[in-house]
Design an enzyme around this catalytic site. Structure first.
Site, short mmCIF file in Angstrom:
data_model
loop_
_atom_site.label_atom_id
_atom_site.label_comp_id
_atom_site.label_asym_id
_atom_site.label_seq_id
_atom_site.Cartn_x
_atom_site.Cartn_y
_atom_site.Cartn_z
N SER A 43 12.45 -48.05 9.23
CA SER A 43 13.26 -49.07 9.77
C SER A 43 14.88 -48.31 10.09
O SER A 43 15.68 -48.86 10.17
CB SER A 43 13.38 -50.26 9.07
N GLY A 44 14.85 -46.93 9.94
CA GLY A 44 15.78 -46.26 9.82
C GLY A 44 16.31 -45.95 11.36
O GLY A 44 15.56 -46.23 12.24
N ASP A 60 14.39 -28.55 13.40
CA ASP A 60 15.65 -28.19 13.77
C ASP A 60 15.55 -28.72 15.36
O ASP A 60 15.18 -28.03 16.30
CB ASP A 60 16.01 -26.74 13.97
N HIS A 61 16.24 -29.57 15.55
CA HIS A 61 15.88 -30.19 16.86
C HIS A 61 16.25 -29.55 18.27
O HIS A 61 16.03 -29.63 19.24
CB HIS A 61 16.43 -31.99 16.85
N LYS A 81 15.17 -28.75 22.28
CA LYS A 81 15.67 -29.06 23.60
C LYS A 81 15.04 -27.98 24.69
O LYS A 81 15.05 -26.86 24.39
CB LYS A 81 17.25 -28.80 23.48
N ASP A 99 26.23 -28.39 8.40
CA ASP A 99 25.88 -29.30 9.34
C ASP A 99 25.38 -28.53 10.75
O ASP A 99 24.04 -29.18 11.12
CB ASP A 99 26.59 -30.40 9.70
N HIS A 105 21.45 -24.97 13.59
CA HIS A 105 21.30 -24.96 15.30
C HIS A 105 21.98 -23.70 15.55
O HIS A 105 21.51 -23.09 16.68
CB HIS A 105 21.98 -26.12 15.59
C1 BG6 Z 1 22.97 -32.86 13.95
C2 BG6 Z 1 24.15 -32.85 13.17
O1 BG6 Z 1 22.00 -31.97 13.41
O2 BG6 Z 1 23.31 -32.61 15.19
C3 BG6 Z 1 25.02 -33.74 13.95
O3 BG6 Z 1 23.83 -33.40 11.79
C4 BG6 Z 1 25.39 -33.42 15.10
O4 BG6 Z 1 26.32 -33.70 12.96
C5 BG6 Z 1 24.13 -33.30 15.95
O5 BG6 Z 1 26.25 -34.43 15.91
C6 BG6 Z 1 24.27 -32.60 17.30
O6 BG6 Z 1 23.07 -32.66 18.08
P1 BG6 Z 1 23.09 -33.09 19.76
O7 BG6 Z 1 21.58 -32.83 19.88
O8 BG6 Z 1 23.69 -34.29 19.96
O9 BG6 Z 1 24.07 -31.70 20.01
#
Ligand code: BG6
Length: 509
Positions: A33-34, A194-195, A199, A252, A257
């Site tokens: 639910s997050g 690591d999203h 991308k 962060d 990233h």
């Molecule tokens: C996250 C960070 O990993 O990446 C956030 O914790 C940051 O602080 C975000 O805002 C940025 O991701 P994006 O995809 O919006 O560039």
């Protein structure tokens, strides 16, 4: 298809678009639910479904503390996916729900029963992907709970666990977390997200470098003068002060990233684009970054924190006044760093990198500046009168690419001008949605492809690199002060100092 005065044509060669749908399996989301689940995971799962990239035999089980029936959870799923397209019943009926505390064995016993049920009902063949959309303190208890219930046993079907950053708070805690998890799961079952790696535009760095013959011969210290990587955000800390005030921008954004983007730009080509070959190269690259230990950190790094904006049209409070932030917080919301890579290819090339919150706008880009021409044949125009070529890779917004080249303007016998070529992917991909990073990453995890997931050695190598800086900041050493910048400005003016003592300038955000 044309865009403005520049014509870009693009021919999609379908036979070279390779996407495989995974086999049967269940996705179990802890933290159902997050916010992450609602904003990212459910839309990603639905997008995969619409693209026929989920198998016919799939199920999604949500786990969270709130008591809820399957029907209530399905209603939440519908609500989260409002506006994403028509939801058919055969999609929604795959969703079910288990409630319980994450630290109680009962919860895992009930999950076990539910997994058995979906194995029968949806033929998921005991394959399960566990997504821990949870704070890191719960990683170990949940993985232990799964293990103790036998849910990670791979004798019957594969079992994989996705975890979200932060992977530790420093080197020591990252190593401890890894040891703790390794009691219950193998590295081959661990998928660290690591999203940024999901991308499309970040992945395109590799395609640009290794699917074209024209860039790679120039991609080294002989031709490249500097590389500038910027990830700027307009947003402030929003509702995340509880986490962010303890983390700060280095933990962060940089440790993960930014380092991953640097690696993609600077790595050597792996022989194949496969998990181990690729991640070996990333690991080699990160360990070739010149250690910050022993360097004059005052000349290499700047940390900043935003104060209130000076723009009456856009008034926002300073970081220390944000809800949940300590009134005398020393946490950095901005970091600029100069890094060098000590290897044959990059010897002497500075990598200027910066990231921050409350900068003028959201913008992520990598600018590669080539060296000046060695000699001008166009006297009296001198070599230094020519602008250096810049290759720009833009991640967001308007994902695309740019290249500046010097040209002759018509008219005078000699008249040099800079032509900025620029295009956005959206110009030639009209009607095609660029998939969200989570879509790619969930698909890869279902396929068992770890290429775009972060391996434990690179997590540790990256922490190791930044520990001297984190320690110096914590000790508040004089040469690494916290510098302040007004919200929506370009960042602290001290950041210019690391650009060769202020003789160069950062690109305008
Ligand atoms: C996250 C960070 O990993 O990446 C956030 O914790 C940051 O602080 C975000 O805002 C940025 O991701 P994006 O995809 O919006 O560039």
């Amino acid at each position: 298809m044309s865009a403005g005065p520049m014509t870009v044509s693009y021919n999609c060669r379908e036979q070279l678009c390779i996407d495989t749908a995974p086999g049967p399996g269940a996705i179990v989301i802890f933290g159902a639910s997050g916010d992450l689940t609602k904003r990212k995971l459910l839309p990603a799962i639905f997008a995969l479904y619409k693209r026929n990239l989920l198998p016919a035999q799939f199920a999604v089980i949500g786990v969270a503390r709130t008591a809820m029936s399957n029907e209530e959870f399905q209603a939440e799923v519908r609500e989260s996916l409002k506006g994403e397209g028509t939801l058919d019943d055969s999609f929604i009926e795959r969703f079910s729900y288990v409630s319980g505390q994450y630290t109680e064995s009962d919860t895992f016993a009930r999950l076990d029963e539910e997994l058995e049920r979906v194995t029968g009902a949806h033929k998921t063949e005991h394959n399960a992907l566990f997504y821990l959309a949870m704070p890191p303190a719960l990683f170990e208890p949940i993985v232990k709970g799964l293990h103790d219930e036998g849910l990670l046993d791979e004798t019957d079907g594969w079992k994989r666990v996705i975890i979200e950053k932060p992977f530790g708070h420093d080197l020591e805690s990252a190593v401890a977390l890894d040891h703790a998890l390794k009691q219950y799961i193998q590295e081959s079952q661990t998928y660290r997200i690591d999203h940024y790696l999901g991308k499309e535009t970040v992945q395109n760095i590799l395609m640009l470098r290794f699917a074209n013959a024209i860039f790679e011969p120039l991609w080294n210290h002989t031709y490249i003068e500097k590389v500038e990587i910027t990830v700027a955000e307009e947003l402030g800390v929003e509702k995340r002060a509880g986490y962010y005030d303890k983390a700060g921008a280095l933990r962060d954004m940089f440790q993960n990233h930014m380092v991953q983007m640097l690696s993609l730009i600077a790595m050597e080509p792996p022989a194949v684009f496969e998990a181990d070959a690729y991640r070996d190269e990333i690991a080699k690259l990160i360990s070739s970054i010149r250690p910050l230990d022993g360097q004059d950190l005052g000349h290499m790094a700047v940390r900043g924190q935003y104060v209130e904006s000076v723009d009456p049209e856009n008034p926002v409070v300073g970081y220390r006044k944000e809800e949940g932030v300590a009134p005398r917080s020393q946490t950095e919301t901005y970091v600029a760093l100069k890094l060098f890579i000590d290897n044959w290819r990059w010897r002497g090339v500075p990598f200027y990198m910066r990231t921050g919150k409350r900068l003028p706008k959201k913008s992520s880009e990598i600018a590669i500046t080539f060296k000046p021409i060695p000699h001008s044949i166009f006297k009296p125009i001198r070599p230094k009168d020519f602008n250096q070529n810049v290759l720009l890779l833009r991640m967001q917004p308007h994902e695309g690419m740019g290249l500046s080249i010097e040209v002759k303007s018509p008219g005078s016998k000699l008249c040099v001008n800079t032509l900025e070529m620029d295009f956005s992917y959206s110009d030639f991909m009209q009607g095609v949605d660029i998939p969200d990073a989570y879509e790619r990453l969930i698909l890869d995890a279902l396929l068992g492809d770890q290429t775009l997931f972060v391996r434990n050695d690179t997590v540790e190598a990256s922490w190791k690199l930044f520990m001297p800086l984190l320690n110096a900041w914590e000790a508040n050493l004089d040469n690494v002060p916290l510098c302040f910048y007004p919200a929506f400005s370009e960042g602290p003016k001290e950041a210019n100092e690391i650009l060769e003592g202020g003789t160069l300038a950062w690109r305008k955000i």
